[in-house]
Design an enzyme around this catalytic site. Sequence first.
Site, PDB file in Angstrom:
ATOM      1  N   GLU A 126       0.597  -2.708  12.547  1.00 32.82           N
ATOM      2  CA  GLU A 126       1.100  -4.171  12.180  1.00 32.82           C
ATOM      3  C   GLU A 126       1.260  -4.096  13.936  1.00 32.82           C
ATOM      4  O   GLU A 126       2.196  -5.589  13.941  1.00 32.82           O
ATOM      5  CB  GLU A 126       1.836  -4.055  11.288  1.00 32.82           C
ATOM      6  CG  GLU A 126       1.538  -4.037  10.157  1.00 32.82           C
ATOM      7  CD  GLU A 126       2.386  -3.910   9.183  1.00 32.82           C
ATOM      8  OE1 GLU A 126       3.366  -4.059   9.426  1.00 32.82           O
ATOM      9  OE2 GLU A 126       2.214  -4.531   7.862  1.00 32.82           O
TER      10      GLU A 126
ATOM     11  N   TRP B  48       0.841  -1.272  -0.008  1.00 27.51           N
ATOM     12  CA  TRP B  48       0.031  -0.040   0.159  1.00 27.51           C
ATOM     13  C   TRP B  48       0.761   1.316   0.342  1.00 27.51           C
ATOM     14  O   TRP B  48       0.222   2.743   0.163  1.00 27.51           O
ATOM     15  CB  TRP B  48      -1.244  -0.340   1.162  1.00 27.51           C
ATOM     16  CG  TRP B  48      -0.347   0.534   2.449  1.00 27.51           C
ATOM     17  CD1 TRP B  48       0.468  -0.022   3.017  1.00 27.51           C
ATOM     18  CD2 TRP B  48      -0.753   1.500   3.144  1.00 27.51           C
ATOM     19  NE1 TRP B  48       1.134   0.007   4.258  1.00 27.51           N
ATOM     20  CE2 TRP B  48      -0.251   1.057   4.537  1.00 27.51           C
ATOM     21  CE3 TRP B  48      -1.515   2.319   3.562  1.00 27.51           C
ATOM     22  CZ2 TRP B  48      -0.630   1.878   5.352  1.00 27.51           C
ATOM     23  CZ3 TRP B  48      -1.644   2.896   4.763  1.00 27.51           C
ATOM     24  CH2 TRP B  48      -1.156   2.522   5.986  1.00 27.51           C
ATOM     25  N   ASP B  49       1.898   1.117   0.100  1.00 29.38           N
ATOM     26  CA  ASP B  49       3.080   1.819   0.564  1.00 29.38           C
ATOM     27  C   ASP B  49       2.444   3.098  -0.864  1.00 29.38           C
ATOM     28  O   ASP B  49       3.345   4.358  -1.524  1.00 29.38           O
ATOM     29  CB  ASP B  49       4.082   1.877   0.278  1.00 29.38           C
ATOM     30  CG  ASP B  49       5.095   0.881   1.912  1.00 29.38           C
ATOM     31  OD1 ASP B  49       3.952   0.230   1.934  1.00 29.38           O
ATOM     32  OD2 ASP B  49       5.417   0.821   1.396  1.00 29.38           O
TER      33      ASP B  49
HETATM   34  O1  IFM Z   1       3.814  -1.554   4.097  1.00 33.01           O
HETATM   35  C1  IFM Z   1       4.809  -1.271   4.812  1.00 33.01           C
HETATM   36  C2  IFM Z   1       4.190  -1.351   6.394  1.00 33.01           C
HETATM   37  O2  IFM Z   1       2.853  -0.843   6.672  1.00 33.01           O
HETATM   38  C3  IFM Z   1       4.845  -1.702   8.089  1.00 33.01           C
HETATM   39  N1  IFM Z   1       5.905  -2.128   7.436  1.00 33.01           N
HETATM   40  C4  IFM Z   1       6.656  -2.300   6.085  1.00 33.01           C
HETATM   41  C5  IFM Z   1       5.494  -2.449   4.537  1.00 33.01           C
HETATM   42  C6  IFM Z   1       6.810  -1.934   3.605  1.00 33.01           C
HETATM   43  O3  IFM Z   1       7.048  -0.796   4.363  1.00 33.01           O
END
Ligand code: IFM
Length: 779
Positions: free
Chosen positions: A495, A352-353
Amino acid sequence: MNYTTGTGDLQNWLVSEDGFRPEWLGKGETVFSLGNGYMGLRSVTEEHYANETRNLFVAGTFNKFAANEVTELPNAADVLWMEFKLNGVRFDLTQGKIHAYRRTLNLKQAELIREVTWESPNGDVFELVFKRFVSMANLHSIAQRVSITPKQQTVLTLTSGINGQTTNSGVQHFLEGDKRLYDGRFMQQIQTTTESGIDFAFHSVHHFMLNETIEPKSIIKMDRRKIFFDYSDMIIPQDETLTIEKYSTIFTSRDKELTVETTEELANHALNVTKEIEAMGYDRLLEEHIQTWNELVWEHAPIAIESNAMFDQLAIRFAQYHLAVMTPKHDNRMNVGAKGLSGEGYKGHTFWDTEIFILPYYTYTNPKIARSLLEYRYQSLSGAHRKAKENGYEGAMFPWESAWLDDGEVTPIWGAADIVTGEATKIWSGFIEQHITSDIAFAAWQYYHVTGDQDFMDRYGYELLIDTAKFWASRLEWDEETKRYEINEVVGPDEYKEHVDNNAFTNYTAHWNINKAIEYVELLRTDKPELFEQLNDKLDLETADERFRHVLDLIYLPQVREDGVLPQDDTYLQKEIIDLTKYKNQENVGSLFLDYNLEQVNEIQVSKQADVMILMYLLEDLFSADVKRANWNYYEPKTLHDSSLSLSTHSVLASDLGDQELAYDLFRRASEIDLGPNMKTSDAGIHAASLGGIWQAVVNGFGGVRMAGGKLRISPMLPKAWTSLTFSIDWQGETLDVKATQEKVTITRRQPTDDAVTIEVYGEERLIVDAFTSEVLSV
Ligand code: IFM
């Protein structure tokens, strides 16, 4: 890192390192990495060192090593590699003495320069200058130039070629392939990925000059996955300069623009291009490359920050530089990896980045690229359908991590060590971090309203929005007791909270997604009957619409409490509160895991990254300023910003709340994630989303730019440190130039028409014909 080496025209364009520290190789390799969206080259030195990570990635060339591993972007052959022996001694900066050292990335020219004065262990002194760039004008080319000026007559031996013995942390993704020398000079290595069957053609050639072109004594050698020259007996007189140039090309059978059909044709084409670029020479190639960078990036979307802190201007340029390096703008079958093309981290996968952190940069400055990235998602609908089906749902359930278009989910299942159990921690994101589906829908909608690209909507957008809504409508769970639809057992953006019920971000954005789908089905039915029929055939719109309307008002949307706090999920606010001071002031992210495992972290009110706060940024109209402030006060102290995605979001929100100084502090901290003094944070690659977030902190935050409800708002508020901020944005097909100072903002239409453009400026709707100036008012 030194940020002040640029002076005159190069002020705030140079990032330098002033010392050679073998233990910090990873930082420079990432921060100085080069690329052009087609390929990304980690900035290792020519000569080898222990602990280096030599990476060359070509976007979208995924391979899977074994059935129980996930698809990853393979580390291609090393073409940079050169080993020098000077008067019989290996050039090695860990030996002898370094009299002078500076390595500089010139962001404007996208060229890396290393200047060294080195005394070898036997007392000989040499001045060496290494230059290189990855051409933005010719996406397949890499040029290197090494100049050696000895302070005494010197005999040079050089070993240099193409080394395909590279791996991804030990995993070899390429078959042996063919090697061959052409015309006595052009080295060729053809390799094919083991599972995906992509052919790679690597070529390199050298060119030597000592006052004039010379042809040193040489012998061609081949080894496993390796072809190289040993050049010997090159005599460099004292104080004279020997220049070695190395031109390399990389082509693959995935290259869309190539019309070749066989591996042989691919190899021939690549060989010809290598000959052409060698004939052009370093300086001409560089000239073209610089011009292309200017056209595509620096003149296209310039941002000027006048400030007493020079770092700020450099930081935004650094972000734009890396965004250009990592984005495969040439091919809509590809997307941006979470580490760009600069490291093995996250295996080249897309998260989603892209949609929430990177895409806004392109949507507002280069809609063509934004559209290409969204088209990637559209083309990967087959994988999203499969994922939905496998999980018992309907519609498009986008994978948390994506690689090939039709791969579906590619998130690895096992991750870091659990310090309590000693087992590997299970990565749940691929199973239950589901908000990615509405993130993509949101980004498509945002793109549409900012650009007005109706063609995109007709071809892809309506379908994406409706298909994703279908997923959510099937994903909802009816709770008989409360008589509402819930979304249980998810991971939200935070997360550190797994298996939660009714994560506010997930529920609200799912609700938003379904609501939009209802709006668009209606619009199609009334205004675009033909398209309605087409999509009806594909998506069964009538049935879907019925379901959307039935569920919409029954979806549980967590409500703000009396104190203004919106529960992040059903249980967050009931969890234990601990003193997080130690972890908030951490030098390295993730320090919490030195004391707790994820299961324990799950039971504490601690967040990895923005969750409720990012909801309040994206769906800003739903929450009042008081509610936003209350949630900031509640959640920010509990947020460790352990994800690089967190600080920039907080910066934008702090700007929205009118706290420019806090926003500035957060912008600075976000800028330092890669560029700052911590020499270990970037080892696995650049933090792609954070760089997009930095642009957002500047333009959406301080610049006050927002598309809300389809309308444009520009209400800049600068931090004290800034005298002015100048930028331009694309709005529905035209370019708006914005200059904000502490006192006033001027918005100028670059291509004014008789139709005025409506922009909300500091709370008032303005009809702007050609330009408009307003006093700065607090919002
Ligand atoms: O998409 C991100 C997530 O929100 C947090 N952990 C790393 C991922 C990749 O950058």
